[in-house]
Design an enzyme around this catalytic site. Structure first.
Site, PDB file in Angstrom:
ATOM      1  N   GLU A   1       0.800  -1.233   0.000  1.00 29.99           N
ATOM      2  CA  GLU A   1       0.000   0.000   0.000  1.00 29.99           C
ATOM      3  C   GLU A   1       0.833   1.284   0.000  1.00 29.99           C
ATOM      4  O   GLU A   1       0.766   2.077   0.967  1.00 29.99           O
ATOM      5  CB  GLU A   1      -0.934   0.031   1.216  1.00 29.99           C
ATOM      6  CG  GLU A   1      -1.952  -1.065   1.257  1.00 29.99           C
ATOM      7  CD  GLU A   1      -2.856  -0.987   2.495  1.00 29.99           C
ATOM      8  OE1 GLU A   1      -2.806   0.015   3.226  1.00 29.99           O
ATOM      9  OE2 GLU A   1      -3.606  -1.935   2.727  1.00 29.99           O
TER      10      GLU A   1
ATOM     11  N   GLU B   1      -5.375  -8.457   1.199  1.00 29.25           N
ATOM     12  CA  GLU B   1      -5.994  -8.095   2.479  1.00 29.25           C
ATOM     13  C   GLU B   1      -7.445  -7.737   2.238  1.00 29.25           C
ATOM     14  O   GLU B   1      -7.770  -7.036   1.272  1.00 29.25           O
ATOM     15  CB  GLU B   1      -5.365  -6.821   3.087  1.00 29.25           C
ATOM     16  CG  GLU B   1      -4.010  -6.992   3.674  1.00 29.25           C
ATOM     17  CD  GLU B   1      -3.443  -5.671   4.219  1.00 29.25           C
ATOM     18  OE1 GLU B   1      -4.218  -4.778   4.623  1.00 29.25           O
ATOM     19  OE2 GLU B   1      -2.216  -5.561   4.216  1.00 29.25           O
TER      20      GLU B   1
END
Ligand code: IFM
Length: 439
Positions: A160, A344
């Site tokens: 991320e 995720e």
């Protein structure tokens, strides 16, 4: 729901959030936690889930839940406490043992090279604002893959970069706690450059190499042209900025123009480096954004609004599995994708430990809904090969400290005891059934 027999059903964690500090150097997150007011409960990652001492029983828990994949990150300051000068043999040994044990249990390791814990010494030299940091990261990546690439097949460079850049350099809620859009964009660019340089320096065609990006679909809250424009801008900043860079080697022009004088410094060869070929892409999905136009806001002109009918987690994320399916299908239409995996997805909920049990029916619904979304996307031709729940166990949730619980396993921080939640048992049964039907 049907999944192929080699589909990965796993859980994810990151080093800073679970390991504890024993045996490692300091990172920018240790420094950030030291500053009063940064972490909701004043906590830090010094002990976290004490995984560095309890990893064997944690692997047993994974095996007990029938997981066939585990996504974790390497702590750069555990392997190289001062940046890259000197390696720490015990740090390498720790991951050696973890990886070997996972493999013995039939759990495929998915390794992330950077999940936000930049060594403090590199932070002191400007962190991701310093153009040298991507080069240091590429060196680090090469050394780690040289050591573990004989056993770890699946690698992601960064987790991320959007979140690390924007929440850490614009919103100031994550390390290093800066608050300017120009810094966020420059940090993001250097992270992406680090990703490309790492892929180049690792230079292994036999390994699965990629990156993990967070995704969020933007929906206009009304049918007005303004709300649609806001959704388009929000999507451009959150999603296209990163996907276009990695998969097309360019930043989207509309967003570049929107950022005006805040755009990052980009050298001539940077974009082709960032566009290095990758064989997989992990995506992290938590929620959607419902937006209206905000003429007062600096670009993007986006104001998030709540869905009055929506169900929200304790982190104020609307539970919206449809958004995952829509986003997977849309990415497959807009880009030429490598293999995808959901690296995720998960929900923070107000879990309570009662008589050694944690009943979390909403998390079961969440898992079921998001697994269905993946199955539906696969039916529409999206090449999704795995699904990892965030997280394996409750852990240090960055600026929220230990106030948010995402795990399939409950952690009692007073004594570090673990309790598999109802959702963990449900997931275990779900995986066993899948394995039976595909056997
Ligand atoms: O805990 C984080 C993780 O480190 C990165 N993705 C989102 C999770 C939940 O907020």
């Amino acid at each position: 729901m049907t999944f192929p027999s080699d589909f990965i059903f796993g859980a994810a964690t990151s080093a800073y959030q679970i390991e504890g500090a024993t045996g490692r150097g300091r990172s920018i997150w240790d420094r950030f936690c030291d500053q009063p007011g940064n972490i909701a409960d004043g906590s830090n990652g010094d002990v976290a889930c004490d995984h560095v001492h309890r990893w064997q029983s944690d692997v047993e828990l994974m095996a007990g839940m029938n997981l066939n994949g585990y996504r974790f990150s390497f702590a750069w300051p555990r392997l190289f406490p001062q940046g890259n000068q000197q390696s720490n043999a015990q740090g390498f040994d720790f991951y050696d043992q973890l990886i070997d044990t996972l493999l013995q249990k039939g759990i495929t390791p998915y390794a992330t090279l950077y999940h936000w814990d930049l060594p403090e010494s590199l932070g002191d030299q400007g962190g991701w604002l310093n153009r040298d940091t991507p080069y240091r990261f590429a060196e680090f990546a090469e050394q780690v893959v040289n050591r573990f690439g004989d056993r770890v097949q699946h690698w992601a460079t960064l987790n991320e970069p959007r979140c690390a850049a924007f929440v850490g350099h614009l919103e100031g809620r994550h390390a290093p706690g800066l608050k300017s859009i120009a810094s966020a964009l420059q940090a993001a660019h250097h992270m992406l450059l680090g990703h490309g340089l790492a892929i180049q320096s690792i230079n292994r065609k036999d390994l699965d190499l990629g990156i993990v990006l967070d995704i969020k679909p933007y929906y206009p809250s009304t049918a007005s042209a303004d709300a649609q424009k806001a959704a388009q801008q929000g999507d451009g900043v959150f999603n296209r900025w990163f996907f276009d860079a990695v998969l097309k080697g360019q930043y989207p022009e509309d967003i570049w123009l929107g950022f005006a004088e805040d755009v990052p410094e980009v050298l001539e060869s940077d974009m082709s480096i960032i566009n290095a070929p990758i064989s997989s892409l992990g995506v992290n999905y938590y929620t959607r954004s419902l937006v209206e136009w905000d003429g007062e806001a600096p670009f993007p002109n986006v104001k998030p609004v709540k869905n009055p009918q929506g169900r929200y987690t304790t982190m104020d994320c609307e539970i919206f599995p449809e958004g995952l399916e829509a986003m997977l299908v849309r990415l497959n239409e807009d880009y030429s994708l490598p293999n995808l995996y959901v690296a995720e997805t998960g929900a923070a909920l107000a879990d309570q430990l009662e008589n050694g049990q944690v009943h979390d029916p909403l998390r079961i619904q969440y898992l079921n809904g998001h697994l269905k979304a993946v199955a539906n996307a696969r039916k529409q031709g999206v090449p999704v090969t795995g699904y990892f729940n965030w997280s394996l166990m409750d852990n240090f949730e960055w600026g929220h400290g230990f106030t948010q619980r995402f795990g399939l396993v409950y952690v009692d921080y007073a004594n570090q005891k673990r309790y598999v939640k109802s959702s963990g048992r449900w997931f275990a049964e779900f995986i066993a059934e899948q394995q039976l039907t595909t056997a």
